[in-house]
Design a protein around this motif. Structure first.
Motif, short mmCIF file in Angstrom:
data_model
loop_
_atom_site.label_atom_id
_atom_site.label_comp_id
_atom_site.label_asym_id
_atom_site.label_seq_id
_atom_site.Cartn_x
_atom_site.Cartn_y
_atom_site.Cartn_z
N GLY A 132 -13.80 -1.96 5.88
CA GLY A 132 -12.75 -1.10 5.35
C GLY A 132 -12.54 -1.30 3.85
O GLY A 132 -12.44 -0.33 3.09
N ILE A 133 -12.49 -2.55 3.40
CA ILE A 133 -12.28 -2.83 1.98
C ILE A 133 -13.43 -2.28 1.15
O ILE A 133 -13.23 -1.63 0.12
N SER A 134 -14.65 -2.52 1.61
CA SER A 134 -15.82 -2.11 0.83
C SER A 134 -15.92 -0.60 0.71
O SER A 134 -16.13 -0.06 -0.40
N LEU A 135 -15.76 0.11 1.82
CA LEU A 135 -15.91 1.56 1.77
C LEU A 135 -14.75 2.23 1.05
O LEU A 135 -14.92 3.25 0.38
N TYR A 154 0.82 -1.21 0.00
CA TYR A 154 0.00 0.00 0.00
C TYR A 154 0.85 1.26 0.00
O TYR A 154 0.64 2.18 -0.80
N TYR A 155 1.84 1.32 0.88
CA TYR A 155 2.57 2.58 1.00
C TYR A 155 3.90 2.60 0.25
O TYR A 155 4.45 3.66 -0.01
N PHE A 197 -11.37 4.95 5.15
CA PHE A 197 -11.38 3.72 5.95
C PHE A 197 -10.25 2.76 5.57
O PHE A 197 -10.35 1.56 5.83
N ALA A 198 -9.16 3.28 5.00
CA ALA A 198 -8.06 2.40 4.59
C ALA A 198 -7.47 1.66 5.79
O ALA A 198 -7.19 0.45 5.72
N ASN A 199 -7.29 2.35 6.89
CA ASN A 199 -6.64 1.71 8.04
C ASN A 199 -7.52 0.68 8.73
O ASN A 199 -7.02 -0.09 9.56
N TRP A 200 -8.81 0.67 8.41
CA TRP A 200 -9.67 -0.36 8.96
C TRP A 200 -9.28 -1.74 8.43
O TRP A 200 -9.51 -2.76 9.08
N GLY A 220 -5.44 8.63 9.00
CA GLY A 220 -6.54 9.01 9.86
C GLY A 220 -7.43 7.83 10.13
O GLY A 220 -7.34 6.79 9.46
N VAL A 221 -8.30 7.95 11.11
CA VAL A 221 -9.20 6.85 11.46
C VAL A 221 -10.18 6.58 10.33
O VAL A 221 -10.49 5.43 10.00
N PHE A 222 -10.67 7.65 9.69
CA PHE A 222 -11.71 7.50 8.67
C PHE A 222 -11.22 7.77 7.25
O PHE A 222 -11.99 7.61 6.31
N ARG A 223 -9.97 8.19 7.09
CA ARG A 223 -9.46 8.42 5.74
C ARG A 223 -7.96 8.55 5.76
O ARG A 223 -7.35 8.88 6.76
N ASP A 224 -7.34 8.24 4.62
CA ASP A 224 -5.92 8.50 4.37
C ASP A 224 -5.81 9.49 3.22
O ASP A 224 -6.53 9.35 2.21
#
Length: 655
Positions: free
Chosen positions: A506-509, A230-231, A615-618, A588-592
């Motif tokens: 996380g994957i879906s969103l 990913y990174y 939601f990537a980190n989920w 972030g918790v809800f976005r990168d």
């Protein structure tokens, strides 16, 4: 001298592995106690010798001993120490030495903590485990010697592959190998059970902790690899259905099925033959993965080697152990009788469906992975099987699995009442539908992927909560006290299922709401992506310890308010002559917020790729939580020492 000591220890380990293979197996067959007793000290000695060999190779890398061919090919004096150490396993020969060390390590664990096993079963398990060690140690010594010397050592080395010079890749292979190779223990138990002709609840209780440990390590290893891709690769993705990724995913799927199937054997004395077959297939897919990674028959950015000749040896090893085990299974499986009976609506039936879905999903991944090779051999033309195939064929099976998982978890054994089961999970269903509706509203109806994924993920999470709630009794008072006193294996199952739900969400969103922007940006220019504004402050050249970097600086703002300063890089490693992309990510918790800098364009300005990844980190948080669930289950005393099974095993032996 230290290198020669390591080489000598490696050869001695092969000799000990041969003794550990022959004497315990012959002793178990003839009931010779003295010969069976050789298994434990031999297993410990083999592990100690391989530890010495591995330490010697590590010393060669750390001290930059360029008289060793492997060090010259994979190290450099300017390389940071962490990558000198990780260079030990960042290549074919070193990784195979690590493979052999872990194989012996698991055998040593059985020797140390398997005192509750019947003597005959323990001798056979350690003998089979050693036979695998003989095959891989022979392959390592005769085709891939990590201690080979150079006649004329150079002044410096050629450096490690720059893509591997990353903390994620420093820890990814060891965890992955602990999972890959750890499944050999389940294989050894399965073959020993077939030879003995007996599979019972005690056997299932013994095999489960080893499978659970391997699954736990494999989960962490896959998550680390996904996070690294990913990174580090700069593509902005977390899974590419690459052949090597699939090679680790297939045994993961089969090991999940094995864990659930072993529960049925332990609790209900059913699915015995199927469980043994899964134990064989789980390690078989690990062997197939070793072949894919090292043979070069399938192209992958993760491949350690591209040597078809050595691939033939690995294919032969796979054929001998898989073919031999399956032939033994065909001959002896009929002797393994299942005595448990259960209704159509029961936890056993739900677990059977769970197993079928996981096995078919693994088969789909296997077909998609090897089909290019089959097509090329059959038609002499190259065929590409990419993500669209896997997503279309794999996703329905996993979605169905997510639907039935919370229902099966609350069903009683043997026979269940559908109405009572529905009452146990109806609040979870209502909550999941509510979350899906909310996601649909805030997603402005762009795609059904977001709401469907949110429903499935929240359904699995809330179903895990319902499972925990149902196990604390009917009365509301004292539930917390009863929940705390639940066995750790129950807590582990609930936590692992919740982690799976978080990963699905996380994957879906992420796939549904991801924003991508590709453009050419000049210094001082501001552009927008999603709800964020990006300003390219400047670009400068930076000198690293063993690389040159072109580093950009971006100011990120939202509604005029500063959010972060990101510095993506393009690095060039002069020794290897290879560039890499280093993405800059504001987590972030809800976005990168994800930025990648490209090359300088002819007309001025820099190529820039920008992603907003919700939601990537989920995804990786869910994997970590799954691993935590596995660790909780593994810490249950019943799994560590098979306390409940010990008495039963002693009774069987006495009879």
């Amino acid at each position: 001298m230290i290198v020669e000591l390591g080489h000598f220890a490696l050869i001695l380990a092969l000799v000990v592995a041969c003794l550990q293979t022959v004497m315990p197996l012959v002793g178990a067959q003839r009931r010779w106690g003295a010969w069976m007793a050789v298994a434990e000290p031999a297993a410990l000695m083999q592990a100690a010798l391989l530890a010495v060999a591995f330490a010697a190779l590590t010393y060669a890398f750390v001290s930059s001993d360029f008289s060793v061919r492997l060090v010259t090919a994979n190290s450099h004096t300017l390389k940071p120490m962490i990558y000198k150490v990780s260079g030990v396993w960042g290549n074919h020969e070193g990784s195979m030495l690590l493979w052999c060390l872990i194989l012996a390590f698991f055998g040593a664990l059985v020797a140390m903590f398997g005192g509750n096993l019947p003597d005959v079963l323990r001798a056979r398990v350690l003998g089979v485990q050693a036979s695998i060690g003989v095959a891989f140690l022979g392959f390592l010594i005769f085709t891939s010697n990590p201690f080979a010397r150079l006649d004329a050592p150079p002044m410096n080395g050629r450096d490690l592959n720059p893509l591997l010079q990353d903390p994620g890749l420093a820890f990814h292979p060891p965890f992955l190998y602990l999972g890959y190779v750890g499944l050999s223990m389940s294989f050894s138990f399965a073959v020993a059970a077939l030879v003995e002709g007996r599979v019972d609840a005690a056997w299932a209780r013994w095999v489960r902790p080893w499978t659970l440990l391997a699954w736990l390590m494999l989960t962490v290893g896959i998550a680390l690899g996904s996070w690294w891709a990913y990174y580090e690769l700069g593509w902005g993705g977390f899974w590419f259905w690459d052949p090597v990724e699939n090679a680790s995913f297939m045994p993961w799927l089969i090991s999940v099925a094995l864990l659930h199937s072993a529960v049925v054997v332990e609790k209900r004395e059913a699915l015995k033959s199927w469980t043994v077959l899964l134990a064989i297939l789980a390690f078989g897919f690990s062997l197939i993965g070793a072949f894919i990674v090292r043979s070069g028959v399938l192209t992958s950015v993760h491949a350690f080697a591209n040597d078809p000749e050595r691939g033939v040896y690995l294919l032969a090893i796979t054929g001998v152990f898989m073919g031999g085990a399956l032939l033994l299974y065909a001959a002896r499986a009929s002797a393994i009788q299942s005595v448990g009976v259960f209704g159509t609506v029961s936890r056993e039936s739900a677990l059977v469906l769970n197993n079928v879905l996981l096995a078919v999903a693994a088969l789909v991944v296997f077909i998609g992975t090897v089909w290019p090779l089959v097509a090329e051999l059959a038609n002499s033309r190259k065929v590409s099987v990419g993500p669209p195939f896997f997503e279309a064929s794999f996703t329905p099976f996993f979605m169905t699995l997510a639907v039935i998982l919370p229902i099966g978890a609350v069903m009683p054994w043997k026979r269940a009442r559908l109405g009572r089961t529905v009452r146990a999970v109806w609040l979870a269903a209502v909550g999941a539908f509510g979350i899906a509706a909310f996601v649909w509203m805030i997603g402005t109806g762009r795609t059904m992927l977001g709401p469907v994924g949110a429903f499935l993920g929240s359904w699995v999470i809330l179903g895990a909560v319902s499972d925990l709630w149902a196990r604390t009794g009917q009365a509301h008072s004292g539930r917390l006290h009863r929940a705390i006193r639940l066995p750790r294996s129950d807590w582990g199952r609930v936590v692992a299922h919740a982690g799976l739900g978080i990963t699905i969400t996380g994957i879906s969103l992420l796939l549904a709401w991801e924003v991508e922007d590709i453009r050419i940006a000049k210094e001082g220019e501001t552009f927008s992506a999603g709800r964020y504004e990006f300003t390219l402050i400047g670009v400068e050249e930076v000198l690293g310890p063993n690389y040159h970097s072109t580093m950009a600086e971006f100011r990120v703002a939202r509604n005029g308010r500063a959010v972060a300063v990101l510095r993506p890089e393009r690095r060039l490693y002069p020794v290897a002559g290879m560039p890499t992309t280093e993405a800059a990510i504001d987590n972030g918790v809800f976005r990168d917020v994800y930025l990648v800098i490209g090359e300088l364009q002819d007309g001025g300005g820099w190529a820039v790729r920008t992603y907003i990844k919700p939601f990537a980190n989920w995804i990786w948080s869910g994997a970590v939580i799954m691993g935590l669930g596995g660790a909780l289950s593994l810490s249950d005393r019943r799994f560590r020492v098979a306390a409940g099974a010990r008495r039963r095993a002693m009774q069987v032996v006495a009879e």
